[in-house]
Structure formats: structure tokens, C-alpha cells
Design a protein around this motif. Structure first.
Motif, PDB file in Angstrom:
ATOM      1  N   PRO A 417      -2.132  -7.844  -2.673  1.00  0.00           N
ATOM      2  CA  PRO A 417      -2.118  -6.879  -3.712  1.00  0.00           C
ATOM      3  C   PRO A 417      -2.667  -5.962  -3.235  1.00  0.00           C
ATOM      4  O   PRO A 417      -3.096  -5.126  -3.454  1.00  0.00           O
ATOM      5  CB  PRO A 417      -3.171  -8.008  -4.714  1.00  0.00           C
ATOM      6  N   GLN A 418      -3.337  -6.594  -1.544  1.00  0.00           N
ATOM      7  CA  GLN A 418      -4.140  -5.925  -0.583  1.00  0.00           C
ATOM      8  C   GLN A 418      -3.643  -4.530  -0.304  1.00  0.00           C
ATOM      9  O   GLN A 418      -3.838  -3.322  -0.203  1.00  0.00           O
ATOM     10  CB  GLN A 418      -5.471  -6.141  -0.525  1.00  0.00           C
ATOM     11  N   ASN A 419      -1.978  -4.902   0.493  1.00  0.00           N
ATOM     12  CA  ASN A 419      -1.532  -3.632   1.640  1.00  0.00           C
ATOM     13  C   ASN A 419      -0.040  -3.219   0.477  1.00  0.00           C
ATOM     14  O   ASN A 419       0.960  -2.766   0.291  1.00  0.00           O
ATOM     15  CB  ASN A 419      -0.902  -5.012   2.103  1.00  0.00           C
ATOM     16  N   THR A 421       0.796  -1.335  -1.871  1.00  0.00           N
ATOM     17  CA  THR A 421       1.051   0.262  -1.539  1.00  0.00           C
ATOM     18  C   THR A 421       2.012   0.792  -0.247  1.00  0.00           C
ATOM     19  O   THR A 421       2.549   1.350  -0.693  1.00  0.00           O
ATOM     20  CB  THR A 421      -0.666   0.592  -2.741  1.00  0.00           C
ATOM     21  N   VAL A 422       1.418   0.279   0.700  1.00  0.00           N
ATOM     22  CA  VAL A 422       1.537   0.493   1.570  1.00  0.00           C
ATOM     23  C   VAL A 422       2.932   0.155   2.127  1.00  0.00           C
ATOM     24  O   VAL A 422       3.571   0.741   2.857  1.00  0.00           O
ATOM     25  CB  VAL A 422       0.872  -0.222   3.066  1.00  0.00           C
ATOM     26  N   VAL A 423       2.747  -0.709   2.058  1.00  0.00           N
ATOM     27  CA  VAL A 423       4.336  -2.197   1.770  1.00  0.00           C
ATOM     28  C   VAL A 423       5.818  -1.026   1.365  1.00  0.00           C
ATOM     29  O   VAL A 423       6.669  -0.960   1.773  1.00  0.00           O
ATOM     30  CB  VAL A 423       4.521  -3.925   1.165  1.00  0.00           C
ATOM     31  N   CYS A 424       5.368  -0.904   0.128  1.00  0.00           N
ATOM     32  CA  CYS A 424       6.072  -0.536  -0.613  1.00  0.00           C
ATOM     33  C   CYS A 424       6.584   1.133  -0.287  1.00  0.00           C
ATOM     34  O   CYS A 424       7.404   1.620  -0.502  1.00  0.00           O
ATOM     35  CB  CYS A 424       5.669   0.343  -2.477  1.00  0.00           C
ATOM     36  N   ASP A 425       5.760   1.850   0.147  1.00  0.00           N
ATOM     37  CA  ASP A 425       5.742   3.022   1.030  1.00  0.00           C
ATOM     38  C   ASP A 425       6.528   3.075   1.721  1.00  0.00           C
ATOM     39  O   ASP A 425       7.402   4.020   2.029  1.00  0.00           O
ATOM     40  CB  ASP A 425       4.685   4.121   1.003  1.00  0.00           C
ATOM     41  N   LYS A 426       6.770   2.352   3.007  1.00  0.00           N
ATOM     42  CA  LYS A 426       7.348   1.608   4.325  1.00  0.00           C
ATOM     43  C   LYS A 426       8.316   1.573   3.929  1.00  0.00           C
ATOM     44  O   LYS A 426       9.405   1.965   3.666  1.00  0.00           O
ATOM     45  CB  LYS A 426       6.774   0.664   4.799  1.00  0.00           C
ATOM     46  N   LEU A 427       8.779   0.810   2.153  1.00  0.00           N
ATOM     47  CA  LEU A 427      10.120   0.286   1.972  1.00  0.00           C
ATOM     48  C   LEU A 427      10.745   1.201   1.195  1.00  0.00           C
ATOM     49  O   LEU A 427      12.503   1.621   1.737  1.00  0.00           O
ATOM     50  CB  LEU A 427       9.928  -0.529   1.274  1.00  0.00           C
ATOM     51  N   ILE A 428      10.435   2.418   1.058  1.00  0.00           N
ATOM     52  CA  ILE A 428      10.796   3.397  -0.145  1.00  0.00           C
ATOM     53  C   ILE A 428      11.285   4.509   1.477  1.00  0.00           C
ATOM     54  O   ILE A 428      12.604   5.135   1.315  1.00  0.00           O
ATOM     55  CB  ILE A 428      10.195   4.072  -1.212  1.00  0.00           C
ATOM     56  N   PHE A 429      10.860   4.901   1.943  1.00  0.00           N
ATOM     57  CA  PHE A 429      10.853   5.298   3.279  1.00  0.00           C
ATOM     58  C   PHE A 429      12.240   5.161   3.856  1.00  0.00           C
ATOM     59  O   PHE A 429      13.168   6.053   4.128  1.00  0.00           O
ATOM     60  CB  PHE A 429       9.415   6.213   4.133  1.00  0.00           C
ATOM     61  N   ILE A 447      11.109  -3.423  -3.978  1.00  0.00           N
ATOM     62  CA  ILE A 447      10.414  -2.749  -4.317  1.00  0.00           C
ATOM     63  C   ILE A 447      10.119  -3.354  -5.397  1.00  0.00           C
ATOM     64  O   ILE A 447       8.711  -3.182  -6.205  1.00  0.00           O
ATOM     65  CB  ILE A 447      10.984  -1.218  -4.157  1.00  0.00           C
ATOM     66  N   THR A 448      11.343  -3.307  -6.409  1.00  0.00           N
ATOM     67  CA  THR A 448      10.891  -3.463  -7.688  1.00  0.00           C
ATOM     68  C   THR A 448       9.910  -4.782  -8.070  1.00  0.00           C
ATOM     69  O   THR A 448       9.167  -4.979  -8.944  1.00  0.00           O
ATOM     70  CB  THR A 448      12.219  -3.522  -8.647  1.00  0.00           C
ATOM     71  N   SER A 449      10.977  -6.111  -6.723  1.00  0.00           N
ATOM     72  CA  SER A 449      10.262  -7.025  -6.528  1.00  0.00           C
ATOM     73  C   SER A 449       8.140  -7.002  -6.841  1.00  0.00           C
ATOM     74  O   SER A 449       7.237  -7.383  -7.459  1.00  0.00           O
ATOM     75  CB  SER A 449      10.223  -7.962  -6.205  1.00  0.00           C
ATOM     76  N   ILE A 450       7.934  -6.070  -5.437  1.00  0.00           N
ATOM     77  CA  ILE A 450       6.943  -6.231  -6.018  1.00  0.00           C
ATOM     78  C   ILE A 450       5.878  -5.110  -6.557  1.00  0.00           C
ATOM     79  O   ILE A 450       4.930  -5.829  -7.036  1.00  0.00           O
ATOM     80  CB  ILE A 450       6.591  -4.924  -3.841  1.00  0.00           C
ATOM     81  N   ALA A 451       6.785  -3.971  -7.159  1.00  0.00           N
ATOM     82  CA  ALA A 451       5.983  -3.854  -7.944  1.00  0.00           C
ATOM     83  C   ALA A 451       5.453  -3.816  -8.813  1.00  0.00           C
ATOM     84  O   ALA A 451       4.805  -4.153  -9.489  1.00  0.00           O
ATOM     85  CB  ALA A 451       6.414  -1.841  -8.243  1.00  0.00           C
ATOM     86  N   GLU A 452       6.764  -4.514  -9.558  1.00  0.00           N
ATOM     87  CA  GLU A 452       5.878  -5.973 -10.715  1.00  0.00           C
ATOM     88  C   GLU A 452       4.828  -6.757 -10.607  1.00  0.00           C
ATOM     89  O   GLU A 452       3.868  -7.200 -11.267  1.00  0.00           O
ATOM     90  CB  GLU A 452       7.361  -6.425 -11.523  1.00  0.00           C
ATOM     91  N   ARG A 453       4.660  -7.058  -8.927  1.00  0.00           N
ATOM     92  CA  ARG A 453       3.430  -8.532  -8.638  1.00  0.00           C
ATOM     93  C   ARG A 453       2.209  -7.616  -8.816  1.00  0.00           C
ATOM     94  O   ARG A 453       1.575  -8.494  -8.442  1.00  0.00           O
ATOM     95  CB  ARG A 453       4.588  -8.955  -8.161  1.00  0.00           C
ATOM     96  N   PHE A 454       2.316  -6.351  -7.933  1.00  0.00           N
ATOM     97  CA  PHE A 454       0.910  -7.072  -7.663  1.00  0.00           C
ATOM     98  C   PHE A 454       0.818  -5.096  -7.595  1.00  0.00           C
ATOM     99  O   PHE A 454      -0.329  -4.453  -7.022  1.00  0.00           O
ATOM    100  CB  PHE A 454       1.466  -6.245  -6.062  1.00  0.00           C
ATOM    101  N   ALA A 455       0.958  -4.362  -8.501  1.00  0.00           N
ATOM    102  CA  ALA A 455       0.580  -3.147  -9.698  1.00  0.00           C
ATOM    103  C   ALA A 455      -0.890  -2.440  -9.460  1.00  0.00           C
ATOM    104  O   ALA A 455      -1.225  -3.941  -9.970  1.00  0.00           O
ATOM    105  CB  ALA A 455       1.928  -2.120 -10.699  1.00  0.00           C
ATOM    106  N   PRO A 456      -1.332  -1.579  -8.699  1.00  0.00           N
ATOM    107  CA  PRO A 456      -3.014  -2.425  -9.414  1.00  0.00           C
ATOM    108  C   PRO A 456      -3.405  -1.196 -10.117  1.00  0.00           C
ATOM    109  O   PRO A 456      -4.223  -1.907 -10.782  1.00  0.00           O
ATOM    110  CB  PRO A 456      -3.154  -0.842  -7.607  1.00  0.00           C
TER     111      PRO A 456
END
Length: 689
Positions: A417-419, A421-429, A447-456
Motif C-alpha cells: 500500500p505504501q509504494n 502509486t510509484v510502482v504503477c507509475d513506473k509500469l504505466i511508463f 497494473i490492474t491487479s495493483i490498482a484493485e488491491r492497493f488503490a489509496p
């Protein structure tokens, strides 16, 4: 050093220490081969034809010239082999020349039978050439294998160990499942042969037979386990491969061998093997790697077995840290083993420390090793990766494509949950810059998995998924879009006011996106659904419901890959008009234009729109506002049609028949037709001429 009693009783693993071996070095040191005669390497032992063949192949300047040479050579060989009696010496050379033809892409099938015959020769060199060529020419299901099986059986029982070795080599290459019953008993006997080279080849042959039929290892488990106690390290090392396969298939059968494997690994790390097994001063590195792989399998989810390994794993990593590549390979294998067995805090710390050095290295191979090793550790405890996050992110800038992909995989595993947003930005880039469809599809899933599990928060989730829809397009599964629409409709369910604010945020976001001329189909479908449900919540300055309708009408005329997308837009217009009582000339033009569409789904939507538009009250009832989450009451008996059905029956309509009744009636009719059409005798006399 002794193996565990369960495996070997009191037999020693290897001969005594180096100081004791000095008195009898002939036991361990290989004999230096005799120097070949002076002319042996000069081509003097070759015939002139063979010499000219090799020379002309080497001097050919094109593939066509080479093919011409080989075609001529094949004709020469056919002529030679058709002669009634050919000496064994000449036959050996002809077979090697046939191998040249096969290697250069030409068919030398005419020589196969002669290669098989050469294995029957009593001359040892001729026999070995025969086995060599049959190994190269034939495959395990070749029809000529029937002629070779008896020779192999006879040679496996030969008193000459060189003949036995040749036959064992062919067993590894040519035996198929049907031949196993005839061959396996002979190979098993050879596990106790007095010559260590025969025992080693017999173990390798058993490993091959085990891959063809795993039941062999199960039936002869005790004999195979005894090979682990062989006094020759080469034979013992060969046995590790088949034991590894057995352990993977049935781990319980090898649990009692853990002390033996640990003991062998300890002796290897203490340099108790002959120096012949050293590589860059590292003692038997390939044996160490295989032993570590076996320990990793045996220690998985087994605390008792794992505790026996902790000390040797620590010692193995310490001794392998010598600055050479093969040492790094052993360290990496130790890390993999540590990540598999029952976790130990101090070992995990040591493994993470070694891996961090790899990641920080300037060597691409070591970086790759570090990223892969850290991915193993993260699966056990993600906290060990926290301090290496920035170093891992830096690896994404590396020009090495393989390293970059492995790093993306590690980043996904490290996400919390802490990182997130940073990881998603890197993957999207990387999704934005990559042209590899397989990588892009993988990035979409992650990206979809991270967004669904850790969205702030919900807003971040919507923006992230919009970017994925925009970049990923048809790579995004429909389920992902459905999940987003369900979130907008249901909200958190805790605070209705916040849920309404979130829906308004979605409407405002999608209005701005709709102004873009190029959007993926799946994103347009999401936009159409959200605006159709909640367009009245718009709060963007300068936008009214009429503006939204105009945007949707303009969007309908765009080109789409999926015809269903246009259906989403027409339904959105229908909902907005129904819920807000709006009549718009642009909507009328769209309906008039698309009711003659070649897609029947769009035709139906347009005709339904026209019919409902004539009765606004019914239209509002059919398409209520924010009713996507409401349960629909379904009358399965369709009782509201009872009056209509009774009226039609009274007027003479036929009663409804179920599918089973219709099928029975059709069968009865068909049976009658068959009976009528059955041929019978004709008793009518012919007419007089």
C-alpha cells in the motif's frame, strides 16, 4: 565423512582426506592419454577421397557449391556401399562420410542399415563407430531399432567395458518405452559394475529410462539410492539427477536422505573431493548446485528437514563468495534453496545481503541474478525488499531488455500500500513506451491487479484505470471494465454523500476524456455507461445535459472495432433522454441514421428508442435513474400473460408444446413416414404388350 545410516550404513562417502590420498594418487588422478602418432593429426590416416571431401567442403564459397559437392559424395557412397564385400576399415570411413552428408542437410538414409550392421562387428573400433553413427542417424521410434535392440542387449552383457559403454550411450539416445522391459534389468545390473565409468553411464541411462517411465525409479528405489554411496564421486554426482527427479515426483521417499545430502555437500565444500572436480578453485560447483536444488525440494514446508540444512547453507554461501562467476551461481542457488525451505531469519538476512551486492553490481548478468534472487526472497517476506526499492527502480533504466522485464516482475511482487502509486507509475511508463504486445498485456494485468488491491482512494483508481483503458485498448479484459462500472454504481456503501461526490468526479472526468478524438473501444463503453447513468451530476463549468448529448451523438459517428460500442452510446442517449425528459434534434438524427444499420442489435435499440419516445412516462419507468444496482423482480411463470393466452386459445390457437413434446411429435411423424416408404412386393401384373 560418512553418509547417514538410512542411505549408506557405515560406508564412506569418498576416500580419506587429501593428506591420506597422497600415498595412492593413482586411485584419483586420471591417467594421461598416450600421445598419438606423429601423422595421426595430419590426415595421413584418411583416404584420398575423404581428405578431398573435407577439403572441398571447407573451400566451398556458397551453399550451392557445397550442395553440389555433397550430392556427388552421396552418389560415390552409394556406389561403394553397393559392392558385395566392404572391409570394416572402409565401412568405418564411409559411415563418417555419411555423417558429413547428414550434418550438411542431405538425406543419407541409404547408409542407416550399414551403420546398424557395423554395431555387430567384433572389432571394437568398428563397433564404436557403428554406435556413434546410429546415435546420429536414428531416433527412438525408427523402424531399424528392431535390428539394434538384440545387439544392445548382447553388448550390455559384454566382458569388455568399452563395448558396455557404447551400448549404454545408445540406451540414453535410442531406447523407447516399448524397449524398457528388455533393457532396464541389464542396466540395473550394471549399477554394480567394477568399472566406475560403466557405473556412471548406467546411472545416466537409468535417469533417461526414468524420464520415459517414472515407475522404474519407484520399483528399483533401493538400488538407485545405493548409488549415492558409490566411492567414485563421478558416479555419486550422476545419481543426484535421478534422485532429484524422484524427489520432485514423491518427496516423501527421499526425506530420510536429507542427512546424506547435507553430509555430501559438507564434504564438497571442505575440499574433500579430488582437485579434478575443481573449477576456478571452486570445489565441484555443479554438484553443489544440484545438491542445493534437491535440498530446496526436500525442505519445502518441513521444519525438521530444513533445520538440518541451515548450517551447511550458511557455510556454503560463505565459501562460495570468492569473486568468480561460478561462486555467484552457487550463492544464487543457496538463495533459491533458502527461499523454498522453512524460513530462518538469519539465513534470509544473509541471503538478502548477498543479493543486494548483485543488484548494485555494474555487471548486467549479476544484476539479473540479483533481481531474480530478490524476487525469490520477496515471496517469503516482502520486508526484505524494502531497502532495495530504489536500486530496483534504477534497474528499469538499464538498456538490457531482459533485465528490464525481470525488474518489472520484481516490482510487482514488491508492491504494498505504501509504494503502489510509484510502482504503477513506473509500469504505466513502460506500457506507454513498449511495442511488445506480450509485455503490454502482462503490464495491463499487473497494473490492474495493483490498482484493485492497493488503490489509496477511488479517484486514483479511476484515473489509473482510465490510463490503462486508453493505452491498453483491446488488451484489457471486459471484466476489468465491469469492475470499474460496479465501483461507480455501488461506491463504498458507507457514506452516500461521498459516493455521490465520487460519481460526480467520474462524470466530470469522462466528459473531458470524451473530447479526445482517439479512444479505445473499452474506454468509450465505460464512458457511455457512466454518463448514461449519472450525466445529471455534471458540475464542469460550461457543460449542460445538451452538451453531453451533443458529445455522445458526435461520438456515435466515430469508427469502432467493436460494433457493441455504438450500442453503448445509443443506450446512454436513451437513458439521458428518459431520465431528464430531453428531446434533442441531434438524437433524432442519430436514431434515424442507425435504424437501418447492418447490425441488428443497433437496429433494435433505435426502434425501441423511437417507440419509447412516444410515451415519456413509460420511458422513465423503463429506464429509471441510478437503478443499475436494484434487484429486478422476475415472474418466471409469466402469469401476467394468462389472460392473453386464454383469449387466443378460445379463438382456436394451438396450445403451447414444450421442446420435449415437439421432439416426440416429430419423431412419431418421421417413424410413420419411414414405415410408409418401406419397400414392399408388388403383386400387380404387367400389362400385356
Amino acid at each position: 565423512g560418512h553418509f547417514g545410516p538410512s542411505a549408506c550404513g557405515e560406508r564412506a562417502a569418498f576416500p580419506p582426506l587429501a593428506s591420506q590420498r597422497a600415498a595412492d594418487t593413482s586411485l584419483w588422478l586420471p591417467r594421461r592419454p598416450a600421445r598419438p602418432p606423429a601423422g595421426a593429426m595430419s590426415g595421413g590416416h584418411l583416404s584420398k577421397e575423404f581428405f578431398e571431401l573435407v577439403k572441398s567442403i571447407g573451400e566451398s564459397r556458397s551453399k550451392q557449391e557445397e550442395d553440389k559437392i555433397i550430392v556427388g559424395e552421396i552418389q560415390i557412397l552409394k556406389a561403394h556401399l553397393s559392392q558385395p564385400s566392404v572391409s570394416a576399415k572402409k565401412m568405418k570411413e564411409y559411415m563418417i562420410r555419411a555423417v558429413y552428408c547428414e550434418m550438411l542437410g542431405h538425406d543419407a538414409g541409404f547408409a542407416y542399415i550399414h551403420a546398424v550392421k557395423l554395431t555387430h562387428e567384433k572389432n571394437l573400433l568398428a563397433k564404436r563407430i557403428g554406435y556413434l553413427t546410429t546415435n546420429l542417424f536414428l531416433h527412438k521410434d525408427h523402424e531399424l531399432m528392431l535390428l539394434l535392440i538384440n545387439t544392445m542387449q548382447r553388448d550390455l552383457q559384454s566382458a569388455n567395458h568399452l563395448e558396455v559403454c557404447s551400448a549404454l550411450t545408445s540406451v540414453c539416445r535410442l531406447v523407447n518405452v516399448e524397449m524398457i522391459p528388455a533393457i532396464s534389468p541389464l542396466v540395473l545390473k550394471l549399477l554394480a559394475h567394477p568399472q566406475e565409468v560403466v557405473r556412471k553411464k548406467a546411472v545416466v541411462a537409468m535417469s533417461r529410462l526414468n524420464k520415459l517411465d517414472p515407475n522404474i525409479a519407484t520399483d528399483q528405489r533401493d538400488q538407485i539410492r545405493k548409488v549415492l554411496c558409490d566411492p567414485d564421486p563421478g558416479v555419486m554426482g550422476a545419481s543426484l539427477h535421478i534422485l532429484f527427479e524422484i524427489a520432485k515426483t514423491n518427496v516423501q521417499t527421499c526425506k530420510d536422505l536429507v542427512p546424506s545430502f547435507v553430509g555430501i555437500l559438507k564434504q564438497i565444500t571442505e575440499h574433500r573431493l579430488p582437485r579434478d572436480f575443481d573449477y576456478h578453485r571452486m570445489p565441484a560447483p555443479w554438484l553443489q548446485v544440484k545438491l542445493l536444488s534437491i535440498l530446496g525440494v526436500l525442505g519445502t514446508a518441513d521444519q525438521k528437514a530444513s533445520e538440518q540444512m541451515y548450517e551447511i547453507l550458511q557455510e556454503c554461501m560463505r565459501r562460495a563468495d570468492s569473486g568468480v562467476n561460478v561462486g555467484y551461481a552457487i550463492i544464487y542457488e543457496c538463495v533459491k534453496c533458502i527461499a523454498k525451505i522453512y524460513p530462518d531469519h538469519s539465513l534470509l538476512e544473509l541471503a538478502a545481503s548477498n543479493i543486494s551486492r548483485f543488484i548494485s553490481s555494474d555487471n548486467h548478468n549479476l544484476k539479473y541474478l540479483g533481481v531474480t534472487g530478490l524476487a525469490q526472497i520477496v515471496q517469503v517476506n516482502p520486508t526484505y525488499a524494502t531497502e532495495h526499492q530504489m536500486v530496483v527502480v534504477d534497474c528499469l533504466e538499464d538498456p538490457d531488455e531482459t533485465l528490464k522485464r525481470k525488474t518489472l516482475d520484481l516490482l510487482f511482487r514488491m508492491t504494498n500500500p505504501q509504494n503502489a502509486t510509484v510502482v504503477c507509475d513506473k509500469l504505466i511508463f513502460h506500457m506507454r513506451t513498449s511495442v511488445d504486445q506480450h509485455l503490454r498485456q502482462e503490464l495491463v494485468q499487473r497494473i490492474t491487479s495493483i490498482a484493485e488491491r492497493f488503490a489509496p482512494d477511488n479517484e486514483w483508481y479511476v484515473n489509473t484505470m482510465n490510463t490503462v483503458f486508453e493505452l491498453g485498448g483491446d488488451l484489457v479484459p471486459a471484466e476489468t471494465a465491469y469492475n470499474l462500472m460496479r465501483l461507480v454504481a455501488e461506491g463504498t456503501g458507507e457514506d452516500e454523500q461521498k459516493d455521490m461526490e465520487f460519481r460526480a468526479f467520474g462524470v466530470n472526468t469522462y466528459i473531458k476524456l470524451l473530447e479526445k478524438t482517439s479512444l479505445s473501444d473499452i474506454l468509450v463503453q465505460v464512458i457511455a455507461w457512466v454518463l448514461g447513468e449519472y450525466a445529471r451530476l455534471v458540475s464542469v463549468d460550461g457543460y449542460t445535459l445538451d452538451d453531453i448529448i451533443d458529445l455522445l451523438c458526435e461520438c456515435v459517428d466515430r469508427s469502432f472495432e467493436d460494433s457493441a460500442t455504438r450500442g453503448y452510446l445509443i443506450t446512454a442517449l436513451m437513458k439521458i433522454c428518459a431520465q431528464n425528459g430531453v428531446r434533442n434534434s441531434a438524437v433524432e438524427a442519430v436514431i434515424k441514421n442507425y435504424r437501418s444499420s447492418r447490425f441488428t442489435d443497433i437496429q433494435q435499440r433505435c426502434y425501441e428508442f423511437e417507440q419509447l419516445w412516444q410515451t415519456p412516462a413509460l420511458m422513465r419507468k423503463v429506464l429509471p435513474y441510478d437503478a443499475s444496482c436494484e434487484d429486478i423482480a422476475i415472474n418466471k411463470s409469466l402469469s401476467f400473460l394468462d389472460g392473453f393466452v386464454k383469449k387466443k386459445l378460445d379463438e382456436g390457437a394451438k396450445p403451447y408444446q414444450s421442446a420435449m413434446q415437439r421432439a416426440s411429435a416429430k419423431l412419431a411423424v418421421d417413424s410413420g413416414a419411414v414405415a410408409e416408404s418401406k419397400p414392399t412386393l408388388n403383386f400387380t401384373p404387367y400389362e400385356a404388350p
